[in-house]
Design a protein around this motif. Structure first.
Motif, PDB file in Angstrom:
ATOM      1  N   ARG A 161      53.682 -27.801  52.842  1.00  0.00           N
ATOM      2  CA  ARG A 161      54.905 -28.817  52.317  1.00  0.00           C
ATOM      3  C   ARG A 161      54.518 -30.148  52.278  1.00  0.00           C
ATOM      4  O   ARG A 161      54.622 -30.504  54.067  1.00  0.00           O
ATOM      5  CB  ARG A 161      56.086 -27.610  52.221  1.00  0.00           C
ATOM      6  CG  ARG A 161      56.327 -26.382  51.255  1.00  0.00           C
ATOM      7  CD  ARG A 161      57.804 -25.983  51.912  1.00  0.00           C
ATOM      8  NE  ARG A 161      57.727 -25.987  53.039  1.00  0.00           N
ATOM      9  CZ  ARG A 161      58.462 -25.458  53.860  1.00  0.00           C
ATOM     10  NH1 ARG A 161      59.462 -25.690  52.956  1.00  0.00           N
ATOM     11  NH2 ARG A 161      58.211 -25.166  55.078  1.00  0.00           N
ATOM     12  N   LYS A 203      66.149 -21.094  67.737  1.00  0.00           N
ATOM     13  CA  LYS A 203      65.359 -20.386  67.227  1.00  0.00           C
ATOM     14  C   LYS A 203      64.248 -21.896  67.118  1.00  0.00           C
ATOM     15  O   LYS A 203      64.469 -23.137  66.856  1.00  0.00           O
ATOM     16  CB  LYS A 203      65.690 -20.154  65.819  1.00  0.00           C
ATOM     17  CG  LYS A 203      64.500 -19.943  64.732  1.00  0.00           C
ATOM     18  CD  LYS A 203      64.389 -19.984  62.821  1.00  0.00           C
ATOM     19  CE  LYS A 203      63.198 -20.360  62.713  1.00  0.00           C
ATOM     20  NZ  LYS A 203      62.471 -21.195  62.642  1.00  0.00           N
ATOM     21  N   THR A 205      59.478 -18.482  66.713  1.00  0.00           N
ATOM     22  CA  THR A 205      58.877 -16.962  65.830  1.00  0.00           C
ATOM     23  C   THR A 205      56.916 -18.446  64.919  1.00  0.00           C
ATOM     24  O   THR A 205      57.036 -19.800  65.078  1.00  0.00           O
ATOM     25  CB  THR A 205      59.535 -18.380  63.555  1.00  0.00           C
ATOM     26  OG1 THR A 205      59.058 -20.047  64.075  1.00  0.00           O
ATOM     27  CG2 THR A 205      60.736 -17.156  64.375  1.00  0.00           C
ATOM     28  N   GLY A 237      54.978 -18.238  62.130  1.00  0.00           N
ATOM     29  CA  GLY A 237      53.975 -17.727  61.056  1.00  0.00           C
ATOM     30  C   GLY A 237      53.942 -16.108  60.732  1.00  0.00           C
ATOM     31  O   GLY A 237      54.847 -15.201  61.394  1.00  0.00           O
ATOM     32  N   GLY A 261      54.435 -13.239  63.425  1.00  0.00           N
ATOM     33  CA  GLY A 261      55.820 -12.976  63.579  1.00  0.00           C
ATOM     34  C   GLY A 261      56.200 -13.512  64.859  1.00  0.00           C
ATOM     35  O   GLY A 261      56.674 -15.005  64.086  1.00  0.00           O
ATOM     36  N   TYR A 309      54.068  -8.940  59.048  1.00  0.00           N
ATOM     37  CA  TYR A 309      53.662  -8.431  58.100  1.00  0.00           C
ATOM     38  C   TYR A 309      52.929  -9.515  56.776  1.00  0.00           C
ATOM     39  O   TYR A 309      52.538 -10.435  56.616  1.00  0.00           O
ATOM     40  CB  TYR A 309      55.074  -8.045  57.019  1.00  0.00           C
ATOM     41  CG  TYR A 309      56.428  -6.942  57.984  1.00  0.00           C
ATOM     42  CD1 TYR A 309      55.477  -5.582  57.507  1.00  0.00           C
ATOM     43  CD2 TYR A 309      56.528  -7.480  58.604  1.00  0.00           C
ATOM     44  CE1 TYR A 309      56.037  -4.393  59.035  1.00  0.00           C
ATOM     45  CE2 TYR A 309      57.722  -6.572  59.484  1.00  0.00           C
ATOM     46  CZ  TYR A 309      56.947  -5.100  59.148  1.00  0.00           C
ATOM     47  OH  TYR A 309      57.936  -3.871  59.712  1.00  0.00           O
ATOM     48  N   GLY A 351      61.278 -19.872  57.151  1.00  0.00           N
ATOM     49  CA  GLY A 351      62.093 -20.073  58.905  1.00  0.00           C
ATOM     50  C   GLY A 351      63.847 -19.519  58.405  1.00  0.00           C
ATOM     51  O   GLY A 351      63.994 -18.859  59.352  1.00  0.00           O
ATOM     52  N   ASN A 391      61.341  -9.897  60.269  1.00  0.00           N
ATOM     53  CA  ASN A 391      60.166 -10.524  60.240  1.00  0.00           C
ATOM     54  C   ASN A 391      59.720 -10.043  58.132  1.00  0.00           C
ATOM     55  O   ASN A 391      59.106 -10.803  58.133  1.00  0.00           O
ATOM     56  CB  ASN A 391      58.976  -9.873  60.784  1.00  0.00           C
ATOM     57  CG  ASN A 391      58.733 -10.549  61.932  1.00  0.00           C
ATOM     58  OD1 ASN A 391      58.584 -11.959  61.885  1.00  0.00           O
ATOM     59  ND2 ASN A 391      57.939  -9.986  63.371  1.00  0.00           N
TER      60      ASN A 391
HETATM   61  P1  ATP Z   1      59.936 -22.642  57.611  1.00  0.00           P
HETATM   62  O1  ATP Z   1      58.372 -23.189  56.777  1.00  0.00           O
HETATM   63  O2  ATP Z   1      60.544 -22.264  56.180  1.00  0.00           O
HETATM   64  O3  ATP Z   1      59.857 -24.343  58.676  1.00  0.00           O
HETATM   65  P2  ATP Z   1      59.359 -21.518  60.261  1.00  0.00           P
HETATM   66  O4  ATP Z   1      58.185 -23.506  60.477  1.00  0.00           O
HETATM   67  O5  ATP Z   1      60.957 -22.825  60.723  1.00  0.00           O
HETATM   68  O6  ATP Z   1      59.283 -21.642  58.592  1.00  0.00           O
HETATM   69  P3  ATP Z   1      57.889 -19.790  60.680  1.00  0.00           P
HETATM   70  O7  ATP Z   1      57.129 -19.000  62.428  1.00  0.00           O
HETATM   71  O8  ATP Z   1      56.633 -20.773  59.733  1.00  0.00           O
HETATM   72  O9  ATP Z   1      59.014 -20.501  60.582  1.00  0.00           O
HETATM   73  O10 ATP Z   1      57.744 -18.878  59.782  1.00  0.00           O
HETATM   74  C1  ATP Z   1      59.301 -17.915  60.048  1.00  0.00           C
HETATM   75  C2  ATP Z   1      58.781 -16.271  59.905  1.00  0.00           C
HETATM   76  O11 ATP Z   1      58.627 -16.097  58.751  1.00  0.00           O
HETATM   77  C3  ATP Z   1      57.771 -15.728  61.031  1.00  0.00           C
HETATM   78  O12 ATP Z   1      58.598 -15.705  61.668  1.00  0.00           O
HETATM   79  C4  ATP Z   1      57.610 -14.438  60.184  1.00  0.00           C
HETATM   80  O13 ATP Z   1      58.518 -13.318  60.656  1.00  0.00           O
HETATM   81  C5  ATP Z   1      57.500 -14.904  58.973  1.00  0.00           C
HETATM   82  N1  ATP Z   1      56.412 -15.712  57.964  1.00  0.00           N
HETATM   83  C6  ATP Z   1      56.084 -17.126  58.026  1.00  0.00           C
HETATM   84  N2  ATP Z   1      54.506 -17.329  57.154  1.00  0.00           N
HETATM   85  C7  ATP Z   1      54.630 -15.769  56.871  1.00  0.00           C
HETATM   86  C8  ATP Z   1      53.270 -15.549  56.237  1.00  0.00           C
HETATM   87  N3  ATP Z   1      52.036 -16.343  55.926  1.00  0.00           N
HETATM   88  N4  ATP Z   1      53.402 -14.023  56.741  1.00  0.00           N
HETATM   89  C9  ATP Z   1      54.063 -13.665  56.453  1.00  0.00           C
HETATM   90  N5  ATP Z   1      55.160 -13.478  57.419  1.00  0.00           N
HETATM   91  C10 ATP Z   1      55.330 -14.935  57.095  1.00  0.00           C
END
Ligand code: ATP
Length: 326
Positions: free
Chosen positions: A101, A193, A226, A228, A231, A247, A258, A292
């Motif tokens: 985004r 986090k 986290t 992505g 996991g 997953y 997130g 997750n």
């Molecule tokens: P955000 O995009 O909301 O800012 P973030 O950057 O805080 O998220 P991420 O690590 O991108 O955190 O994602 C958080 C959690 O969402 C991951 O630990 C996972 O459990 C889940 N997740 C994110 N992207 C995916 C994906 N493409 N497939 C499956 N699970 C995902």
């Protein structure tokens, strides 16, 4: 089970009706309720827990939409303040084909930043087990001062404090000021986090394991990293860690992944009701796995708050996922 108290922005995200275009080229948008603290409170409420949101909205149509939507999610909105003079914050979002985004915020006349420490409902906060906050509302404002007053109160009353910096660089002209602000608020957190990008921005290092000593130097007990679709890893103060793979799902939109992740994790902590130090590592592992799974489900739907599953939807998703892939 105690409540979650989320403080910070509640806003309207204008999400694009078409993917794969730069923000300047998006032809049409539709409004969805957003704001990271709000999404976290909504995750807890959708899962069957209780949550309150501390924010201020304009007395406008967008504020009305937010209150209605949060009520529908099951959030207790009675502590939300409204302003006649200021506006509900807006954010315009573009989505790339891979689900990432780009944001443009409209919050120069933001009601949420006018939320003051005098607005804090301490009688309701006493019923809360966890206070959750992020960094979008930590720009110099009455809202920042309200955060400090709330966090000082939480420290005094031994409430668990959860901090997801959830960095939005476009809101800060001075990125060093953002970094300093995050460092100023980390000492409040019991739970921190961080995503991989946030670790790099905050510490200057891409390897979180090299920074754990510094991140744990204050009172932090748990760091959730986290990663992505890979996991998440949970690091403990005493050097232990647990990793849970993500997953594999057909991703539609990662908005709110997130937030739903930390919301689901905090829901499990509230349900557990034990002190963070007394929870067994196997239980933490299952909470991480649940988070997750909950977040993966969120990515299969468009938007954030409207994509959050309730318990029933979560149970059927877990059943399909168990048969499926990891
Ligand atoms: P955000 O995009 O909301 O800012 P973030 O950057 O805080 O998220 P991420 O690590 O991108 O955190 O994602 C958080 C959690 O969402 C991951 O630990 C996972 O459990 C889940 N997740 C994110 N992207 C995916 C994906 N493409 N497939 C499956 N699970 C995902």
């Amino acid at each position: 089970m105690k409540k979650l108290c989320a403080i910070g922005e509640a806003l309207i995200d204008f999400i694009p009706n078409e993917k794969g275009k730069r923000l300047k080229n998006v032809g049409s948008f539709r409004q969805v309720v957003g704001g990271a603290p709000t999404n976290v409170a909504a995750s807890v409420a959708r899962l069957g827990g209780e949550s309150i949101v501390l924010t201020k909205l304009g007395e406008d149509a967008f504020g009305d939409n937010i209150v209605d939507t949060l009520n529908e999610c099951g959030i207790d909105t009675c502590y939300i303040k409204r302003s006649k003079d200021l506006d509900t914050s807006l954010a315009f979002v573009s989505l790339s084909d891979d689900g990432n985004r780009d944001f443009k915020f409209y919050r120069k006349t933001a009601a949420d930043l006018d939320y003051s420490k005098d607005d804090l409902p301490f009688e309701a906060i006493d019923d809360c087990g966890i206070i959750h906050f992020c960094s979008v509302s930590l720009v110099e404002s009455k809202m920042k001062d309200a955060h400090i007053a709330l966090l000082e109160y939480a420290l005094k009353h031994q409430l668990v404090i959860s901090f997801d910096p959830n960095l939005r660089l476009s809101l800060w002209e001075d990125h060093e000021a953002l970094k300093k602000t995050v460092h100023d608020f980390i000492p409040y957190a019991d739970i921190l986090k961080l995503s991989d990008e946030e670790v790099e921005f905050i510490t200057g290092n891409t390897d979180i394991t090299k920074e754990l000593g510094k991140l744990f130097q204050h009172r932090c007990k748990l760091i959730i990293y986290t990663q992505g679709k890979e996991g998440a890893t949970l690091y403990f103060r005493d050097g232990r860690s647990v990793y849970c793979p993500g997953y594999s799902v057909d991703v539609v939109d990662t908005t709110g992944a997130g937030d739903s992740f930390i919301g689901a994790f905090l829901y499990k902590l509230l349900e557990d009701e034990k002190d963070l130090d007394k929870i067994a590592i196997e239980d933490y592992q299952s909470y991480l796995d649940f988070a997750n799974c909950y977040a993966a489900h969120t990515t299969t739907k468009e938007g954030a708050l409207n994509a959050l599953a309730n318990q029933k939807e979560m149970n059927s998703f877990i059943n399909t996922i168990k048969k499926g892939s990891r």
